[in-house]
Design a protein around this motif. Structure first.
Motif, PDB file in Angstrom:
ATOM      1  N   VAL A   1      67.019  66.535  71.413  1.00  0.00           N
ATOM      2  CA  VAL A   1      66.980  65.250  70.672  1.00  0.00           C
ATOM      3  C   VAL A   1      65.842  64.237  71.579  1.00  0.00           C
ATOM      4  N   ILE A   2      65.780  64.385  72.589  1.00  0.00           N
ATOM      5  CA  ILE A   2      64.724  63.341  73.493  1.00  0.00           C
ATOM      6  C   ILE A   2      63.750  64.560  74.311  1.00  0.00           C
ATOM      7  N   ARG A   3      62.813  64.152  74.555  1.00  0.00           N
ATOM      8  CA  ARG A   3      61.983  64.717  75.502  1.00  0.00           C
ATOM      9  C   ARG A   3      62.344  64.689  77.187  1.00  0.00           C
ATOM     10  N   PRO A   4      61.806  65.486  77.799  1.00  0.00           N
ATOM     11  CA  PRO A   4      62.260  65.274  79.302  1.00  0.00           C
ATOM     12  C   PRO A   4      61.580  64.207  80.018  1.00  0.00           C
ATOM     13  N   LEU A   5      62.098  63.493  80.781  1.00  0.00           N
ATOM     14  CA  LEU A   5      61.692  62.188  81.315  1.00  0.00           C
ATOM     15  C   LEU A   5      60.489  62.438  82.027  1.00  0.00           C
ATOM     16  N   GLU A   6      60.327  63.603  82.807  1.00  0.00           N
ATOM     17  CA  GLU A   6      59.307  63.841  83.628  1.00  0.00           C
ATOM     18  C   GLU A   6      58.017  64.089  82.840  1.00  0.00           C
ATOM     19  N   ASP A   7      57.884  64.513  81.729  1.00  0.00           N
ATOM     20  CA  ASP A   7      56.818  64.526  80.821  1.00  0.00           C
ATOM     21  C   ASP A   7      56.252  63.005  80.750  1.00  0.00           C
ATOM     22  N   LEU A   8      57.044  62.212  80.395  1.00  0.00           N
ATOM     23  CA  LEU A   8      56.681  60.691  79.918  1.00  0.00           C
ATOM     24  C   LEU A   8      56.388  59.990  81.467  1.00  0.00           C
ATOM     25  N   LEU A   9      56.812  60.414  82.382  1.00  0.00           N
ATOM     26  CA  LEU A   9      56.511  59.599  83.745  1.00  0.00           C
ATOM     27  C   LEU A   9      55.081  59.886  84.171  1.00  0.00           C
TER      28      LEU A   9
END
Length: 87
Positions: free
Chosen positions: A21-29
Motif C-alpha cells: 500500500v505504501i512505498r518503503p520509507l528508505e526510498d523516500l529518505l
C-alpha cells in the motif's frame, strides 16, 4: 476517522508496506536527502485528509542549520510539499 495529522503506529506501517500500500520509507529518505542534503531529524507516517492518502513527513536539518519539512505521498512517492519549518 482519520484527522489531518493522525500518526500511524509501527505495526500499521509495517502491514501497509508488506501489503504494498505504501512505498518503503528508505526510498523516500534518499529523495529527501537529494532535495535538502543534511541530517535527518525525524520521519513519520500519517494519514492526511487534505491529500486523502498516507503521507511521509520528513524533517531535514541542512548545513546552515535550517530545518526543512519534505512531505511525500507514501503510495506514489510524489513529493507533496517542501517548505521551511517555522523557527
Amino acid at each position: 476517522v482519520w484527522g489531518d495529522g493522525d500518526d500511524c503506529g509501527a505495526d500499521l506501517a509495517r502491514r501497509l508496506r508488506a501489503e504494498g500500500v505504501i512505498r518503503p520509507l528508505e526510498d523516500l529518505l534518499s529523495r529527501a536527502q537529494s532535495l535538502r542534503p543534511g541530517t535527518l531529524i525525524d520521519a513519520r507516517l500519517h494519514r492526511e485528509r487534505e491529500h486523502d492518502t498516507y503521507v511521509y513527513e520528513i524533517h531535514m536539518l541542512d548545513g546552515n542549520g535550517v530545518l526543512w519539512e519534505v512531505e511525500f505521498d507514501a503510495r506514489s512517492g510524489e513529493m507533496l510539499e517542501l517548505e521551511l519549518e517555522d523557527p
